[in-house]
Design an enzyme around this catalytic site. Sequence first.
Site: not given
Length: 306
Positions: A137, A165
Amino acid sequence: MKNHEYRGVIVPIVTPFTLEEKVDIKSLKNLVNYLIDGGVHGIWAAGTSGEFSALTDPERLKVMETVAEEVNGRIPIIGNISATSTKLAIELAKGCTSIGIDGLAVTPPYYYDSSQSELIDHFVQIKNQTSLPLWVYNIPSTVKTTVEPSTIAKLAKDSIVVGIKDSSGTGEKLAELTYMCKSNDIDLKIFLGSVYRMPYAHKLDAHGVIPGDANLIPSYAVKAWESGLIGSDTESATYMNKIHEARKIQSLSKLGADISSKLSGIKSGLKELGIIECDIMSSPLKSLTEEEKRPIKKILRSSGLL
């Protein structure tokens, strides 16, 4: 857990709270079904949009478990276990073993910054303690440290992580990452934390998007993504115009920070639609005042949601 395909629109689900700032389980379940009915392809639980930093570890696990129970295998779920240290992230990872989620998301440790060598150690140590697939992330705006493309590529090549992400907003680094993956035959699921790139994210070699906006407009986000896949500029424009109109709900707060304004607007919109019961934010993030909420019905109508 099922062998899900990771592609399309994954929603970083908001966490509804009661007036006492407890996790509202009933509203969370309602929201899960609203998102699935809207056609979304996955859920990202207890992330930034879910105000995870305001939750205790048991609350974070309860959010993930509730989402998993309500989803019941219909779409994949990735749970965020980011923490201020590797040890604390590992403790959360161990707690996720049997709650039914499909993957784990991890940022760099926040508060202290980290070198790229330290980040590699961070992800490797976590992966050694869990059988669940691990996702990077990358959100330097909140954790201070950027996970560089070379670090991500190495972690993926060594089978430590399966996806990312990217909420960095840095297009050149994303291009560098996709180049490195292609050049070295590295399998990595790449998702963008982006709204306005939804229709053409696939042209950037992304497998999908993870936009917080999709909490309020799940079907529009899905249609925007799908219209891009079939190359329909007209349909893309139609749904992006609706999304752009709905985004006005995120700019109503007069005293809150940007994240407060965004999430409080989304929550108040969901409350107006009857999806969640209460639109309280976690303190000190500011909820919208009654005065600030006045334009909401107009925004929902003009965007076709109400």
